[in-house]
Design a protein around this motif. Structure first.
Motif, PDB file in Angstrom:
ATOM      1  N   TYR A   1     -72.243  -4.306  48.835  1.00  0.00           N
ATOM      2  CA  TYR A   1     -71.217  -3.869  49.602  1.00  0.00           C
ATOM      3  C   TYR A   1     -69.779  -4.016  48.932  1.00  0.00           C
ATOM      4  N   GLY A   2     -69.004  -3.617  49.676  1.00  0.00           N
ATOM      5  CA  GLY A   2     -67.350  -3.405  49.180  1.00  0.00           C
ATOM      6  C   GLY A   2     -66.609  -4.810  49.595  1.00  0.00           C
ATOM      7  N   SER A   3     -65.632  -5.177  48.601  1.00  0.00           N
ATOM      8  CA  SER A   3     -64.879  -6.644  49.170  1.00  0.00           C
ATOM      9  C   SER A   3     -63.999  -6.260  50.319  1.00  0.00           C
ATOM     10  N   ASN A   4     -63.617  -4.835  50.636  1.00  0.00           N
ATOM     11  CA  ASN A   4     -63.018  -4.636  51.887  1.00  0.00           C
ATOM     12  C   ASN A   4     -63.613  -3.889  52.808  1.00  0.00           C
TER      13      ASN A   4
ATOM     14  N   ALA B   1     -67.814  -7.459  54.532  1.00  0.00           N
ATOM     15  CA  ALA B   1     -67.185  -8.775  53.953  1.00  0.00           C
ATOM     16  C   ALA B   1     -66.617  -9.700  54.847  1.00  0.00           C
ATOM     17  N   GLY B   2     -66.720 -10.948  54.304  1.00  0.00           N
ATOM     18  CA  GLY B   2     -66.182 -12.016  55.087  1.00  0.00           C
ATOM     19  C   GLY B   2     -64.712 -12.084  54.947  1.00  0.00           C
ATOM     20  N   LYS B   3     -64.119 -12.832  56.154  1.00  0.00           N
ATOM     21  CA  LYS B   3     -62.574 -13.120  55.981  1.00  0.00           C
ATOM     22  C   LYS B   3     -62.118 -14.209  55.326  1.00  0.00           C
ATOM     23  N   ALA B   4     -62.935 -14.761  54.792  1.00  0.00           N
ATOM     24  CA  ALA B   4     -62.604 -16.391  54.268  1.00  0.00           C
ATOM     25  C   ALA B   4     -63.697 -16.710  53.331  1.00  0.00           C
TER      26      ALA B   4
ATOM     27  N   PRO C   1     -71.138 -18.055  46.493  1.00  0.00           N
ATOM     28  CA  PRO C   1     -69.925 -17.767  45.735  1.00  0.00           C
ATOM     29  C   PRO C   1     -69.479 -16.455  46.199  1.00  0.00           C
ATOM     30  N   PHE C   2     -69.854 -15.773  47.024  1.00  0.00           N
ATOM     31  CA  PHE C   2     -69.205 -14.682  47.529  1.00  0.00           C
ATOM     32  C   PHE C   2     -69.218 -14.591  49.179  1.00  0.00           C
ATOM     33  N   SER C   3     -68.332 -13.827  49.863  1.00  0.00           N
ATOM     34  CA  SER C   3     -68.067 -13.924  51.195  1.00  0.00           C
ATOM     35  C   SER C   3     -68.596 -12.819  52.118  1.00  0.00           C
ATOM     36  N   VAL C   4     -69.367 -13.102  52.889  1.00  0.00           N
ATOM     37  CA  VAL C   4     -70.136 -12.188  53.660  1.00  0.00           C
ATOM     38  C   VAL C   4     -69.577 -12.446  55.308  1.00  0.00           C
ATOM     39  N   SER C   5     -69.692 -11.183  55.939  1.00  0.00           N
ATOM     40  CA  SER C   5     -69.523 -11.416  57.643  1.00  0.00           C
ATOM     41  C   SER C   5     -70.080 -12.348  58.071  1.00  0.00           C
TER      42      SER C   5
END
Length: 578
Positions: free
Chosen positions: A470-473, A478-481, A487-491
C-alpha cells in the motif's frame, strides 16, 4: 443521422432504476442530461451525454465549445453525439456563462471542476484515468488553460482554433491538489507529459508559444514528421535512461495547420490519437501509458451466470503456453468502480504472464449501492443487491473450476491479487478459499468488514501467506500516526487484520526483517521455520493506487515461491512450510 436530443434531468432517486442483469455494468440511463456544480459560490451547468448501451468506465471527453452556440445543439451538429454513439464514450459539454468564455482563468477552473464532478458516481461511473479535454473555436483557449493548470489529471488534449495571449497565462501555474476520500479521487495538478493535438490557421506568436510549451513538456525532438492527418508531429526523444514499465514516454505534439473550425472529421481524426493514452495513479504522480485493450492483446472474454447475474472475466493465455503442460493461474481483481477490462490495463499483469508463462484471469466484481438513493450497480467485490450479499467467493471458485476444465492448470500454483476492493477480495479468498489458492497479494486493501461475509459458512483451514502493498499516502490503508507495535503505520481498519494474521501464524514483531528498495520499504514477518507468511511493502509517496511494477514484484518475489499439494500442504521454494 443522430437522433434529436431533448435535455433531461436525472432522477432524484437513482436507486429506483432497475439493473440489467445481463450487463450489470451498463449505464442505467440514456440521452442528454443537465448537471450542475458549485464553484466559488456560483452554480454552473454542463451537459452530459450517455450513449445507448454505454458501460461504466468508458472514456470521457469534456468539451469547451465555441462561444454563442447552443451547447445541446452543438453536441449534435458538431459530431460529438455520433462519435459517442459509435465508440461508446461519455461526452460532457460545457456551457459558457452569458454565452461567452472568460479567459482570465475562471472558466479553466470550471472545466477542471467538471473533471472532478463527473466522478462523483451519482448518476454513472467514470474513471479518473481516461478523461480528455477538447476545446473548439475560442473554447480552445479554455481547454489549453485547464490542461496547463491540471496537466496530470487529463489523459489527452485536443484544440481546434486560434489561441490568444490568455492561453499562455497558466504555463507556470498549477491548480491546488486535493483528495476526494470517498471516491478515491486524487487531483495532483502536476506538470507532466500530455498527448496534444492542435489545429490553427497560422503560426502567430501566441500559437507558437503554446506549441513550444507542449514541446518542452513532452520532451520532443526538434525534427518533425508528417502523417495521420497531422502536418507536423513532434515525438519524444528516443534516448531514455528511465524504465518504462510504469510510465511510457509516449506524448507527442501534433499540429494540423490551416484549420480553425471543428469539423466532425477533424475531431474524429484527432480523437484516434488523443484517446489512445490513459493516465493511472502510481507512486510520485500519475503515470501515462497507452491503453492495453484485452481483446487486442489476445485475451478472450468469458461469461457465466451466477446468482442471476451474468458474470464475466477476461482470460489471458500467453503464446508460450501451448501443449498440455500445466501452468500456474493468477486471478487479478479490480477496485471499487473499476471493471475487468480497465484492470487488465492498469495492472499490466498480462505482460508478467507473457514473460513468466502463467495464465492470468481478470474477473469483474458484483454490484453494490455505494450511496443511499444512489446507483445500485457500482461494481464492488462481495457487494450487496436488494439487501442480499453477493457471494463473490463462490463466483471465483466457479471461475477457477471453469478455467481448469478447459486449460491445463497447475492446481498447486493458483494465486490471487487485486487493488482496493480487489485487494480486500484477494485477502477474503485467503480466509474462505485457501484450499484452492497457494498465496494472495492484496494491494491497497485488505478484508475488513465481517458483516459483508455473512454468506460464509466457515473459513478454510489451510495456511496461506500474504503480501500486502500500500502507499504511504493511501487514505484507506495508511495510518495517521506511528504504530506503537509495528515499524510501519496502518489505518485502524487494517490494523486488526495485520494482528489477526500475525496471531494466526505465530509471527512476532521482534523477528521482523526490514529492508528498502525504493520506492518501497519492506517488512517481512517469518514464522518459526523462517517462512515469510506476511510481507508488507509501503510505497513512498503513493496514494490509493497500484502500478504495473507491483504485478512483477508480487509474482516474482512472492507468489511463485509458494505452492500447495493435493493434500493441502503449503510449500515454500519447494519445501514444506511446517
Amino acid at each position: 443521422m443522430a437522433k434529436y436530443l431533448k435535455l433531461q434531468q436525472f432522477p432524484q432517486n437513482m436507486g429506483e432504476l432497475p439493473i440489467d442483469f445481463q450487463n450489470p455494468n451498463k449505464c442505467l440511463l440514456t440521452g442528454a442530461f443537465e448537471e450542475q456544480l458549485e464553484m466559488n459560490g456560483v452554480s454552473r451547468t454542463f451537459i452530459t451525454y450517455l450513449a445507448p448501451e454505454l458501460e461504466y468506465c468508458r472514456q470521457c471527453i469534456v468539451v469547451a465549445p465555441p462561444s454563442n452556440v447552443d451547447a445541446l445543439e452543438y453536441l449534435q451538429s458538431g459530431g460529438w453525439q455520433t462519435l459517442a454513439d459509435e465508440q461508446k464514450l461519455f461526452v460532457h459539454m460545457l456551457v459558457p456563462q452569458n454565452g461567452s468564455w472568460d479567459s482570465t482563468g475562471t472558466d479553466a477552473d470550471y472545466m477542471n471542476a467538471v473533471y472532478s464532478c463527473i466522478q462523483t458516481r451519482d448518476y454513472y461511473v467514470t474513471m479518473q484515468d481516461n478523461i480528455y479535454a477538447f476545446g473548439i473555436g475560442d473554447g480552445a483557449v479554455i481547454a489549453q488553460q485547464a490542461a496547463m493548470k491540471m496537466t496530470s489529471e487529463w489523459s489527452g488534449l485536443g484544440t481546434i482554433g486560434e489561441l490568444n495571449a490568455d492561453a499562455v497565462h497558466f504555463m507556470d501555474v498549477s491548480a491546488v491538489g486535493q483528495v476526494q476520500d470517498n471516491l478515491e479521487l486524487m487531483v495532483e495538478a502536476a506538470k507532466c507529459q500530455l498527448p496534444v493535438w492542435m489545429a490553427f490557421n497560422e503560426f502567430t506568436p501566441e500559437n507558437q508559444k503554446v506549441l513550444a510549451y507542449w514541446q518542452q513538456q513532452n520532451h520532443t525532438t526538434c525534427q518533425s514528421v508528417v502523417g495521420e492527418g497531422a502536418d507536423f508531429i513532434w515525438m519524444p526523444g528516443q534516448v531514455r535512461t528511465v524504465s518504462e514499465v510504469n510510465e511510457e514516454q509516449i506524448a507527442e505534439v501534433r499540429l494540423t495547420l490551416g484549420q480553425s473550425a471543428g469539423t466532425p472529421q477533424l475531431i474524429r481524426t484527432m480523437w484516434q490519437y488523443v484517446g489512445a493514452a490513459r493516465r493511472h495513479r502510481g507512486f510520485g504522480g500519475k503515470i501515462l501509458r497507452y491503453y492495453k485493450d484485452p481483446i487486442a492483446c489476445g485475451a478472450t472474454l468469458h461469461t457465466m451466470e451466477q446468482e442471476g447475474f451474468n458474470r464475466c472475466w477476461y482470460e489471458y493465455v500467453p503464446k508460450s503456453c501451448t501443449g498440455n503442460e500445466p501452468r500456474p493461474l493468477v486471478v487479478v481483481m479490480h477496485g471499487r468502480g473499476g471493471t475487468a477490462d480497465t484492470f487488465f490495463d492498469i495492472s499490466g499483469m498480462s505482460c508478467v504472464a507473457e514473460a513468466r508463462g502463467f495464465i492470468a484471469v481478470f474477473p469483474q466484481a458484483g454490484v453494490y449501492q455505494q450511496k443511499p438513493g444512489g446507483l445500485r450497480n457500482v461494481l464492488l467485490w462481495d457487494g450487496i443487491y436488494d439487501g442480499k450479499p453477493v457471494d463473490d467467493v463462490q463466483f471465483i471458485r466457479a471461475l477457477v473450476a471453469d478455467v481448469e476444465n478447459r486449460i491445463p492448470i497447475d492446481k498447486s500454483r493458483v494465486y490471487a491479487c487485486g487493488q482496493s476492493s480487489g485487494g480486500m477480495m484477494s485477502s477474503t479468498l485467503g480466509y474462505y478459499a485457501s484450499d484452492i489458492f497457494a498465496a494472495v497479494a492484496p494491494w491497497s486493501g485488505m478484508w475488513m468488514e465481517v458483516e459483508r461475509n455473512i454468506v460464509r459458512d466457515k473459513t478454510t483451514p489451510q495456511d496461506i501467506p500474504y503480501m500486502f502493498i500500500y502507499g504511504s499516502n493511501d487514505f484507506l490503508c495508511a495510518g495517521k500516526a506511528p504504530d506503537p507495535e509495528l515499524p510501519f503505520s496502518v489505518s485502524e481498519a487494517i490494523r486488526p487484520r495485520i494482528a489477526e494474521i500475525m496471531a494466526r501464524y505465530g509471527l512476532k514483531s521482534e523477528n521482523i526483517q526490514r529492508w528498502s528498495c525504493p520506492p518501497i520499504n519492506w517488512y517481512l514477518f517469518p514464522n518459526e521455520s523462517g517462512v515469510p507468511m506476511l510481507t508488507v511493502g509501503v510505497v513512498n509517496n503513493m496514494v490509493h493506487a497500484n502500478y504495473p511494477e507491483e504485478s512483477w514484484i508480487s509474482y516474482d518475489q512472492f507468489m511463485c515461491k509458494f505452492s500447495r499439494d493435493a493434500e493441502g500442504t503449503l510449500f515454500y521454494q519447494g519445501n514444506p512450510v511446517y
